[in-house]
Design a protein around this motif. Structure first.
Motif, PDB file in Angstrom:
ATOM      1  N   THR A  58       0.814  -1.221   0.000  1.00 22.49           N
ATOM      2  CA  THR A  58       0.000   0.000   0.000  1.00 22.49           C
ATOM      3  C   THR A  58       0.845   1.268   0.000  1.00 22.49           C
ATOM      4  N   ARG A  59       2.194   1.100   0.057  1.00 26.28           N
ATOM      5  CA  ARG A  59       3.003   2.307   0.047  1.00 26.28           C
ATOM      6  C   ARG A  59       4.101   2.196  -1.011  1.00 26.28           C
ATOM      7  N   PRO A  60       3.719   2.381  -2.245  1.00 27.92           N
ATOM      8  CA  PRO A  60       4.712   2.337  -3.315  1.00 27.92           C
ATOM      9  C   PRO A  60       5.542   3.616  -3.351  1.00 27.92           C
ATOM     10  N   ALA A  61       6.826   3.454  -3.630  1.00 28.45           N
ATOM     11  CA  ALA A  61       7.702   4.612  -3.836  1.00 28.45           C
ATOM     12  C   ALA A  61       8.286   4.454  -5.230  1.00 28.45           C
ATOM     13  N   TYR A  62       8.726   5.555  -5.802  1.00 31.87           N
ATOM     14  CA  TYR A  62       9.226   5.485  -7.174  1.00 31.87           C
ATOM     15  C   TYR A  62      10.597   6.103  -7.286  1.00 31.87           C
ATOM     16  N   ILE A  63      11.511   5.374  -7.933  1.00 30.78           N
ATOM     17  CA  ILE A  63      12.823   5.949  -8.244  1.00 30.78           C
ATOM     18  C   ILE A  63      12.874   6.179  -9.744  1.00 30.78           C
ATOM     19  N   CYS A  64      12.913   7.447 -10.076  1.00 29.69           N
ATOM     20  CA  CYS A  64      12.789   7.865 -11.462  1.00 29.69           C
ATOM     21  C   CYS A  64      14.162   8.041 -12.089  1.00 29.69           C
ATOM     22  N   GLY A  65      14.284   7.716 -13.348  1.00 28.05           N
ATOM     23  CA  GLY A  65      15.537   7.965 -14.055  1.00 28.05           C
ATOM     24  C   GLY A  65      15.564   9.397 -14.561  1.00 28.05           C
ATOM     25  N   PRO A  66      16.655   9.785 -15.195  1.00 24.22           N
ATOM     26  CA  PRO A  66      16.752  11.140 -15.756  1.00 24.22           C
ATOM     27  C   PRO A  66      15.579  11.383 -16.709  1.00 24.22           C
ATOM     28  N   LEU A  67      14.886  12.462 -16.505  1.00 30.86           N
ATOM     29  CA  LEU A  67      13.645  12.667 -17.262  1.00 30.86           C
ATOM     30  C   LEU A  67      13.854  12.946 -18.742  1.00 30.86           C
ATOM     31  N   ASN A  68      15.089  13.227 -19.112  1.00 26.44           N
ATOM     32  CA  ASN A  68      15.317  13.456 -20.537  1.00 26.44           C
ATOM     33  C   ASN A  68      15.701  12.171 -21.266  1.00 26.44           C
ATOM     34  N   MET A  69      15.633  11.068 -20.538  1.00 33.86           N
ATOM     35  CA  MET A  69      16.018   9.817 -21.168  1.00 33.86           C
ATOM     36  C   MET A  69      14.781   9.082 -21.683  1.00 33.86           C
ATOM     37  N   PRO A  70      15.014   8.233 -22.689  1.00 35.33           N
ATOM     38  CA  PRO A  70      13.899   7.549 -23.325  1.00 35.33           C
ATOM     39  C   PRO A  70      12.984   6.851 -22.322  1.00 35.33           C
ATOM     40  N   GLY A  71      11.745   7.165 -22.368  1.00 34.68           N
ATOM     41  CA  GLY A  71      10.781   6.430 -21.569  1.00 34.68           C
ATOM     42  C   GLY A  71      10.618   6.893 -20.142  1.00 34.68           C
ATOM     43  N   ALA A  72      11.600   7.606 -19.626  1.00 38.73           N
ATOM     44  CA  ALA A  72      11.550   7.991 -18.215  1.00 38.73           C
ATOM     45  C   ALA A  72      10.274   8.758 -17.845  1.00 38.73           C
ATOM     46  N   PRO A  73       9.908   9.760 -18.593  1.00 38.17           N
ATOM     47  CA  PRO A  73       8.700  10.511 -18.223  1.00 38.17           C
ATOM     48  C   PRO A  73       7.444   9.660 -18.308  1.00 38.17           C
ATOM     49  N   GLU A  74       7.381   8.844 -19.339  1.00 31.86           N
ATOM     50  CA  GLU A  74       6.189   8.013 -19.517  1.00 31.86           C
ATOM     51  C   GLU A  74       6.034   7.034 -18.349  1.00 31.86           C
ATOM     52  N   ARG A  75       7.166   6.496 -17.908  1.00 34.64           N
ATOM     53  CA  ARG A  75       7.090   5.522 -16.814  1.00 34.64           C
ATOM     54  C   ARG A  75       6.661   6.203 -15.521  1.00 34.64           C
ATOM     55  N   LEU A  76       7.172   7.390 -15.298  1.00 34.23           N
ATOM     56  CA  LEU A  76       6.776   8.133 -14.113  1.00 34.23           C
ATOM     57  C   LEU A  76       5.281   8.442 -14.158  1.00 34.23           C
ATOM     58  N   ALA A  77       4.845   8.859 -15.323  1.00 30.37           N
ATOM     59  CA  ALA A  77       3.427   9.182 -15.482  1.00 30.37           C
ATOM     60  C   ALA A  77       2.568   7.963 -15.162  1.00 30.37           C
ATOM     61  N   ALA A  78       3.054   6.807 -15.565  1.00 32.45           N
ATOM     62  CA  ALA A  78       2.296   5.584 -15.295  1.00 32.45           C
ATOM     63  C   ALA A  78       2.184   5.354 -13.791  1.00 32.45           C
ATOM     64  N   PHE A  79       3.278   5.628 -13.092  1.00 33.74           N
ATOM     65  CA  PHE A  79       3.266   5.479 -11.638  1.00 33.74           C
ATOM     66  C   PHE A  79       2.199   6.385 -11.036  1.00 33.74           C
ATOM     67  N   ARG A  80       2.186   7.626 -11.484  1.00 39.48           N
ATOM     68  CA  ARG A  80       1.190   8.589 -10.998  1.00 39.48           C
ATOM     69  C   ARG A  80      -0.220   8.101 -11.288  1.00 39.48           C
ATOM     70  N   ALA A  81      -0.396   7.635 -12.491  1.00 42.80           N
ATOM     71  CA  ALA A  81      -1.734   7.240 -12.912  1.00 42.80           C
ATOM     72  C   ALA A  81      -2.243   6.037 -12.125  1.00 42.80           C
ATOM     73  N   VAL A  82      -1.421   5.014 -12.058  1.00 44.92           N
ATOM     74  CA  VAL A  82      -1.871   3.793 -11.394  1.00 44.92           C
ATOM     75  C   VAL A  82      -2.081   4.009  -9.899  1.00 44.92           C
ATOM     76  N   THR A  83      -1.135   4.712  -9.286  1.00 48.64           N
ATOM     77  CA  THR A  83      -1.297   4.942  -7.847  1.00 48.64           C
ATOM     78  C   THR A  83      -2.492   5.849  -7.605  1.00 48.64           C
ATOM     79  N   GLY A  84      -2.708   6.791  -8.504  1.00 47.75           N
ATOM     80  CA  GLY A  84      -3.865   7.668  -8.370  1.00 47.75           C
ATOM     81  C   GLY A  84      -5.154   6.866  -8.385  1.00 47.75           C
ATOM     82  N   GLU A  85      -5.141   5.834  -9.168  1.00 45.66           N
ATOM     83  CA  GLU A  85      -6.352   5.024  -9.293  1.00 45.66           C
ATOM     84  C   GLU A  85      -6.498   4.052  -8.120  1.00 45.66           C
ATOM     85  N   LEU A  86      -5.377   3.403  -7.794  1.00 49.81           N
ATOM     86  CA  LEU A  86      -5.444   2.350  -6.778  1.00 49.81           C
ATOM     87  C   LEU A  86      -5.382   2.894  -5.352  1.00 49.81           C
ATOM     88  N   LEU A  87      -4.721   4.040  -5.197  1.00 46.93           N
ATOM     89  CA  LEU A  87      -4.554   4.601  -3.847  1.00 46.93           C
ATOM     90  C   LEU A  87      -4.942   6.079  -3.871  1.00 46.93           C
TER      91      LEU A  87
END
Lengths: 399, 399
Positions: A219-248
């Motif tokens: 119930t307490r996910p934390a996220y370690i994000c890579g450099p945001l200018n790297m491929p995929g990094a922003p999208e993956r972070l956004a997914a974390f926000r989205a899923v946690t927003g929905e589930l928690l």
DNA sequence: ATGAAAGCGCTAACAG
DNA sequence: CTGTTAGCGCTTTCAT
């Protein structure tokens, strides 16, 4: 007909061959290019002459005359640290190389660190018609090669950071958001609809969510994000926000997120250390990492601090790199099948080139037919500007 | 003076620039090559014209005319599995690239799996004068490019398997035997004369042995050998034989040696499993692995079988790859500084090329001055056919 | 079937 | 300082 240049110690030319075979160099050229209209007897003599003088056509002269280099250039733009670190790059190189070779071209790889000189060199080369087609794997939002490709209407396929938004280019990518969403859902709920578990599966991911109200394993996910200018990094972070927003929905906004400046293990270790000091990590905790390297760093630090993974806290990665199975516990992660990436990219440029040839265009019409991700044969599919590769959730031990 | 070719949609040529600048194309060429003898006013007009028509010289035409490509090609010959697996390759590429760029050339990397087609392509390219100089990193005893380089008197520097024996070539390597000897001595005796322990040390290894009769920490060393046709593998094995022969004259001949068919972790695991079944492994045992990957495989299997490393058995690696620090316990290993390898190789070809230019040779005189391993500046050292790079013993936890 | 000749785009003497 | 003229080595019509 006589050898025009027989200087001294020069490499043999087509004239030397012609002279020895007793024909004109035009005939030799015909023979070399498999053109019809060379008598069998002449062909024999030419063949022998070529061996005798140890002749190979000059790459430069050939390129100049036929306006074709028979080269596909793979250009990699990244900081040198990343080039050495990124386990994906080698896979792209190898798989692109395999495809290019299979299709009868020669691949060459150009690497550039971010310093200006190296960049300028490559731009000159490209601009100077160095290759027939280009594969660009770049970490940069606005790669200067892009406008160049466009001005010169060159054949190019891009992969890296969000280039699916740049209309004129064909690009290849994975659906980072969907893949990360599925992974996080699994970590939190324990549910999945794809047959994960074995990296060798070729199943397409299925992002259907479990019941959001089901009891969560973590119930307490934390996220370690890579450099945001790297491929995929922003999208993956956004997914974390989205899923946690929905589930928690209640705690989503206050979930810990660490923005790492690089993909090194030490960055993840620092984050974990900070969190472990904040308060004790418990079985409620899950640390979602933007890639495997960070996950390895996180696990190592957790071990150092005396935690058990996944007994105490769960950790997940992304990439399914070799590190994912080297570490104990083995990582639960996402396989983005980088070994397909180069293969598909190469197939796409070559299609572009072939199509342009067919239409008599020297300059590329990029609406070539594109083969889809899993499909290695180029069945004439619908035109497409961006190819999304399938990913697989790989469930192992760490989460 | 007028643009001879103004076809339709063609890339701009030097004629277009000349026309727009109102001069002859010869003058434009002079300007482009920084030759003296271009009036300042003319230069301005040309400069402007170049921008106006968006001109870049054709790489092919330039190469043909000046018999120079300004390219250094790094050619890597290995099986594709090895290319992806070998953590060293990327380091060679990156460091060679850095050096080549710094010296004002452009580097391109050609990769070839062992299949014939890809090989033949590369040979044609090389033979066709594709680059000004070549760096060859090969896993093969008799690479077909070697005779080619020789016939054509090309500028080339080799690295890989024992090429220090092939007289005409300049090669770069590490002293595998000395490095492995020092490592094994340390594992068995606990003694070392170099200040090991930190990979960042740049000390030259010192192979002075401890007293051979001293009490040994480990008396039953086993060896996991890599594929014998791979760079360094035979030399490392020989070192094992030599050191154990000296330190353990009685048992040396019966020491377990496993010949792995590849560098994969699974191969090492299999060996360990067999040995563990033969009899129980004890604190007398040390498993010397030909590289880090094998060591990782060995440790993982030992863990699986319930052994502690190094509490029960000691394990050592070779390479100091990233895996060496990812695993617990961290590996005691040898750093062969692959990040210097490419750098040095590149420096050597470029020296060859420059020297040949100076002497008016088009074909290379390979007795160029060579800078030594640790030395990044090319102080005019003595001529040398093979450069041995320094290695460092890295003492960590596993042995 | 084969030879002659005109480029491909640029560099490099050689004159002026 | 700048224009003219040959190539660099090969491909590609166009005749024959």
């Amino acid at each position: 007909m006589s050898a025009k240049r027989n200087d001294f110690n020069h490499r043999p030319t087509i004239y030397d061959v012609a002279e020895r075979a007793g024909t004109s160099y035009a005939t030799v050229s015909r023979y070399l290019n498999g053109r019809s209209g060379v008598a069998a007897s002449t062909a024999k003599r030419i063949e022998q002459a070529i061996k005798d003088v140890d002749y190979t056509p000059s790459a430069a002269a050939r390129s100049l005359a036929q306006q074709r280099t028979h080269l596909i250039a793979l250009i990699i733009h990244a900081r040198s640290e990343d080039i050495i670190t990124d386990p994906n790059i080698m896979q792209i190189i190898a798989s692109a190389n395999a495809r290019v070779t299979r299709e009868g071209w020669q691949m060459v790889t150009l690497m550039s660190e971010n310093d200006g000189e190296s960049r300028a060199n490559i731009e000159r080369l490209v601009s100077g018609g160095f290759a027939d087609g280009y594969l660009l794997y770049t970490m940069e939002e606005d790669d200067p090669l892009l406008p160049l490709f466009e001005r010169r209407s060159m054949h190019a396929v891009i992969s890296g950071t969000g280039y699916h938004q740049q209309p004129p280019f064909v690009s290849v990518d994975v659906d980072n958001a969907a893949a990360m969403s599925e992974l996080i859902r699994y970590v939190l709920t324990g549910e999945t609809h794809s047959t994960g578990g074995d990296a060798d599966d070729a199943d397409t991911t299925d992002t259907t969510a479990g019941d959001a109200t089901a009891a969560l394993r973590r119930t307490r996910p934390a996220y370690i994000c890579g450099p945001l200018n790297m491929p995929g990094a922003p999208e993956r972070l956004a997914a974390f926000r989205a899923v946690t927003g929905e589930l928690l929905p209640d705690s989503a906004d206050s979930l810990p997120v660490h923005y790492a400046a690089d993909w090194n293990t030490t960055s993840a270790a620092a984050a974990v250390r900070a969190w472990a000091e904040d308060g004790t990590l418990t079985t409620r905790d899950a640390i979602i990492c933007a890639n495997d390297t960070l996950a390895v760093g996180a696990i190592e630090e957790l071990h150092r601090l005396g935690y058990d993974v996944p007994g105490d806290v769960a950790v997940s990665g992304f990439d399914n790199s070799s590190a994912a199975t080297s570490i104990t516990p083995q990582l639960t992660t996402v396989d983005q099948h980088m070994e397909r990436r180069g293969w598909v990219m190469a197939g796409l440029v070559i299609d572009q080139i072939r199509d342009a040839d067919k239409n008599g265009d020297r300059n590329g019409d990029r609406n070539a037919s594109a083969d889809d991700a899993g499909n290695t044969d180029d069945a004439g599919a619908a035109p497409s500007k961006t190819v999304m590769l399938a990913t697989d959730l790989v469930i192992r031990e760490s989460a």
